[in-house]
Design a protein around this motif. Structure first.
Motif, mmCIF file in Angstrom:
data_model
loop_
_atom_site.group_PDB
_atom_site.id
_atom_site.type_symbol
_atom_site.label_atom_id
_atom_site.label_comp_id
_atom_site.label_asym_id
_atom_site.label_seq_id
_atom_site.Cartn_x
_atom_site.Cartn_y
_atom_site.Cartn_z
ATOM 1 N N LYS A 138 17.504 48.159 -40.801
ATOM 2 C CA LYS A 138 17.749 47.333 -39.619
ATOM 3 C C LYS A 138 16.431 46.839 -39.042
ATOM 4 C CE LYS A 138 17.796 51.126 -36.223
ATOM 5 N NZ LYS A 138 18.594 51.818 -35.191
ATOM 6 N N ARG A 139 16.494 45.700 -38.398
ATOM 7 C CA ARG A 139 15.304 45.088 -37.830
ATOM 8 C C ARG A 139 14.932 45.797 -36.539
ATOM 9 N NH1 ARG A 139 13.336 40.910 -34.578
ATOM 10 N NH2 ARG A 139 11.768 39.575 -35.588
ATOM 11 N N VAL A 140 13.641 46.088 -36.365
ATOM 12 C CA VAL A 140 13.129 46.783 -35.183
ATOM 13 C C VAL A 140 12.201 45.842 -34.430
ATOM 14 C CG1 VAL A 140 11.818 48.771 -34.352
ATOM 15 C CG2 VAL A 140 13.304 49.001 -36.354
ATOM 16 N N GLY A 141 12.463 45.669 -33.127
ATOM 17 C CA GLY A 141 11.658 44.763 -32.323
ATOM 18 C C GLY A 141 10.964 45.442 -31.162
ATOM 19 N N ARG A 142 10.299 44.633 -30.326
ATOM 20 C CA ARG A 142 9.532 45.177 -29.200
ATOM 21 C C ARG A 142 10.428 45.885 -28.192
ATOM 22 N NH1 ARG A 142 4.284 45.791 -29.976
ATOM 23 N NH2 ARG A 142 4.101 45.934 -27.714
ATOM 24 N N GLY A 143 11.673 45.439 -28.048
ATOM 25 C CA GLY A 143 12.575 46.110 -27.117
ATOM 26 C C GLY A 143 12.845 47.547 -27.523
ATOM 27 N N ASP A 144 12.937 47.789 -28.826
ATOM 28 C CA ASP A 144 13.123 49.153 -29.318
ATOM 29 C C ASP A 144 11.906 50.016 -28.994
ATOM 30 O OD1 ASP A 144 15.663 48.578 -30.582
ATOM 31 O OD2 ASP A 144 14.524 47.528 -32.134
ATOM 32 N N VAL A 145 10.728 49.426 -29.146
ATOM 33 C CA VAL A 145 9.487 50.145 -28.820
ATOM 34 C C VAL A 145 9.471 50.536 -27.350
ATOM 35 C CG1 VAL A 145 6.974 49.964 -28.664
ATOM 36 C CG2 VAL A 145 8.169 49.017 -30.657
ATOM 37 N N GLU A 146 9.836 49.597 -26.474
ATOM 38 C CA GLU A 146 9.832 49.881 -25.036
ATOM 39 C C GLU A 146 10.827 50.977 -24.684
ATOM 40 O OE1 GLU A 146 7.712 48.853 -22.742
ATOM 41 O OE2 GLU A 146 6.682 47.924 -24.446
ATOM 42 N N THR A 147 11.953 51.008 -25.372
ATOM 43 C CA THR A 147 12.949 52.055 -25.109
ATOM 44 C C THR A 147 12.368 53.433 -25.386
ATOM 45 O OG1 THR A 147 14.793 50.588 -25.613
ATOM 46 C CG2 THR A 147 15.207 52.946 -25.783
ATOM 47 N N VAL A 148 11.680 53.582 -26.527
ATOM 48 C CA VAL A 148 11.083 54.876 -26.878
ATOM 49 C C VAL A 148 9.997 55.238 -25.872
ATOM 50 C CG1 VAL A 148 9.847 56.170 -28.660
ATOM 51 C CG2 VAL A 148 11.625 54.545 -29.314
ATOM 52 N N ARG A 149 9.203 54.255 -25.459
ATOM 53 C CA ARG A 149 8.146 54.529 -24.473
ATOM 54 C C ARG A 149 8.730 54.977 -23.139
ATOM 55 N NH1 ARG A 149 4.267 49.217 -25.516
ATOM 56 N NH2 ARG A 149 3.067 50.088 -27.250
ATOM 57 N N GLU A 150 9.789 54.302 -22.706
ATOM 58 C CA GLU A 150 10.413 54.663 -21.424
ATOM 59 C C GLU A 150 10.970 56.077 -21.469
ATOM 60 O OE1 GLU A 150 13.285 51.617 -20.884
ATOM 61 O OE2 GLU A 150 11.791 50.051 -20.487
ATOM 62 N N LEU A 151 11.550 56.437 -22.609
ATOM 63 C CA LEU A 151 12.109 57.781 -22.746
ATOM 64 C C LEU A 151 10.997 58.831 -22.709
ATOM 65 C CD1 LEU A 151 14.852 59.199 -23.214
ATOM 66 C CD2 LEU A 151 14.303 59.207 -25.649
ATOM 67 N N SER A 152 9.887 58.564 -23.374
ATOM 68 C CA SER A 152 8.756 59.495 -23.362
ATOM 69 C C SER A 152 8.265 59.734 -21.947
ATOM 70 C CB SER A 152 7.603 58.956 -24.223
ATOM 71 O OG SER A 152 7.972 58.863 -25.572
ATOM 72 N N LEU A 153 8.110 58.657 -21.198
ATOM 73 C CA LEU A 153 7.615 58.785 -19.830
ATOM 74 C C LEU A 153 8.609 59.533 -18.951
ATOM 75 C CD1 LEU A 153 5.427 58.133 -17.767
ATOM 76 C CD2 LEU A 153 6.536 55.913 -17.371
ATOM 77 N N ALA A 154 9.897 59.252 -19.112
ATOM 78 C CA ALA A 154 10.913 59.922 -18.297
ATOM 79 C C ALA A 154 10.912 61.428 -18.539
ATOM 80 C CB ALA A 154 12.294 59.342 -18.593
ATOM 81 N N PHE A 155 10.835 61.845 -19.799
ATOM 82 C CA PHE A 155 10.849 63.282 -20.089
ATOM 83 C C PHE A 155 9.526 63.939 -19.719
ATOM 84 C CE2 PHE A 155 14.732 62.502 -22.450
ATOM 85 C CZ PHE A 155 15.445 63.670 -22.192
#
Length: 463
Positions: free
Chosen positions: A155-172
């Motif tokens: 599947k194609r991975v874009g910048r929005g996917d990257v931001e999702t992982v970053r947001e999750l890291s910061l939240a935890f």
């Protein structure tokens, strides 16, 4: 035939100054932290087990691993099964710490659930100095090379996917600062094993997106490792940090690699591996890991380097490193872009690490002053670290002879812990508190008796 007494184990228990009951209690604490409710052979023992092992009976199940971990924590150095006269096999999880193992394979090897993961970690050993040996420069260069080909069917991975992982890291990471590493790490691991792993195997929009996704996933693996470290799950933490370093190396993000190496050095210091900690800390500030970092991140890398130097009795170099870290942090101000992962590091954190460095240099008076500055300047969002700082400050105060002053400080630790902090490091400060108070229990000091009883009650509730 009579069994031969295990003199190696008897000698280690003597070095630890443990009675059979104390060794049993330490073993059961480590087992409870590691297994998290899972029942395996020897997941809980009695004093008779220790007596039998000293008498020459070979322990079975997870016993060799757990006892070695308990002794390692007590003696502040790695204790192997061989040193105790035991034998233990090698686990797939330990093999995954090999720097040659692809990080995507290591991620998939986390297991299908937490219990499987724990079994695999327990099958072969404890936090190991051997796993702290870093790869050479050619490894880093090879890891940063783009892949030869990319699978077209993913599947194609874009910048929005990257931001999702970053947001999750910061939240935890923010949750870890408030509640401690014992709250929520399973959720991080589930995301790593499934969602992040899927992204990393995807088809990227461009090379920049590929590198960004590997960096974001490295940060999430680092957060999992830090949470495990804070909750005293040291073998798990080491595995997660190992994966995080591999992913960061794949991303080519040098400051991020330095950030994760700094965490590994911090853990090694707490575990008593001073020489290995210094080697890792030196690697964290080498080349672009420090030079390309933001001011706040430079200060963070530098102050842990200072702590490692102090632990290795390199006093002059430690003092210079502290001054450089202070200077770096002074350059962090509005308008200077900083990565989200450094959000927690400010004046309070610098004061905390400076105090630990001064304590290790033997300057208890200045250490207490810096601990006080840390407590005074820390915000409410950092309750876990606040409790750890207070625990260290009380220990430093009692080392100076300030018993009642230490009791007042430690009372604040229990206030924080009883308000919902899930942290092995903070809990350990309560265990250390009781140990340091033991010489004063019979002196009739009211504050000592009251605090000791409260600490014992707290530990009985959480153990």
């Amino acid at each position: 035939m009579a069994r031969e007494r295990n003199e190696r184990l008897a000698s280690l228990l003597g070095e630890a100054s443990w009675s059979r009951a104390q060794a049993t209690a330490a073993y059961n604490r480590v087992a409870a932290e590691t297994l998290n409710g899972e029942v395996l052979e020897n997941s809980k023992i009695g004093r008779s087990h220790v007596s039998m092992w000293v008498g020459g009976v070979q322990p079975s199940g997870i016993a060799p691993v757990i006892l070695c971990q308990a002794l390692s924590r007590r003696l502040k150095r790695e204790i192997t099964p061989q040193e105790t006269g035991f034998t233990a096999a090698t686990s797939p999880a330990q093999e995954a710490l090999d720097w040659r193992v692809d990080p995507l394979i290591a991620l998939s090897d986390l297991g299908n659930d937490v219990n499987t993961d724990r079994r695999r970690l327990l099958a072969g050993g404890v936090y190991s100095a051997a796993a702290l040996i870093l790869p050479d420069a050619t490894w880093w260069e090879a890891m940063a090379e783009p892949p030869a080909e990319e699978p077209a069917a993913r599947k194609r991975v874009g910048r929005g996917d990257v931001e999702t992982v970053r947001e999750l890291s910061l939240a935890f990471s923010r949750m870890d600062q408030r509640r401690g590493g014992g709250h929520g790490r399973r959720a991080v691991d589930e995301y790593l094993k499934h969602e992040a792993h899927g992204f990393l195997r995807g088809r990227f929009a461009d090379e920049e997106t590929r590198r960004a996704m590997f960096a974001a996933s490295a940060e999430l693996a680092y957060v999992s490792g830090w949470m495990a470290f804070d909750n005293s799950e040291h073998a798990v933490a080491l595995q997660r940090f190992n994966i995080a370093v591999k992913l960061a190396a794949r991303s080519g993000d040098a400051p991020l690699s330095g950030h994760i190496l700094r965490a590994m050095a911090h853990q090694a210091l707490d575990m008593g591996f001073r020489h290995e900690a210094l080697q890792i800390a030196q690697a964290s500030v080498r080349g672009e890991r420090y030079a390309a970092a933001s001011p706040r991140e430079r200060a963070l890398l530098g102050v842990v380097h200072a702590r490692a130097l102090a632990a290795n009795r390199q006093n002059d170099r430690a003092a210079k490193a502290l001054l450089r870290a202070e200077d770096d942090l002074s350059k962090a101000h509005d308008g200077v872009e900083e990565p989200d992962r450094t959000f927690f590091f400010g004046e309070a954190s610098l004061a905390h690490e400076t105090a630990c460095t001064l304590r290790d240099l033997g300057d208890h008076q200045r250490a207490v002053k810096e601990f006080r500055r840390s407590v005074r300047t820390r915000g409410a969002a950092f309750r876990r670290t606040h409790a750890v700082t207070l625990g260290y400050m009380g220990a430093t105060q009692i080392a100076q002879g300030g018993v009642e002053e230490a009791c007042a400080t430690w009372t604040s630790v229990l206030d924080a812990m009883e308000d919902g902090i899930y942290s092995g490091r903070a809990r350990q400060s309560v265990v250390d508190m009781r140990h340091l108070l033991s010489p004063f229990r019979k002196r009739g000091i009211p504050a000592v008796g009251e605090l000791d009883a409260r600490a014992a009650s707290y530990l009985a509730q959480v153990d």
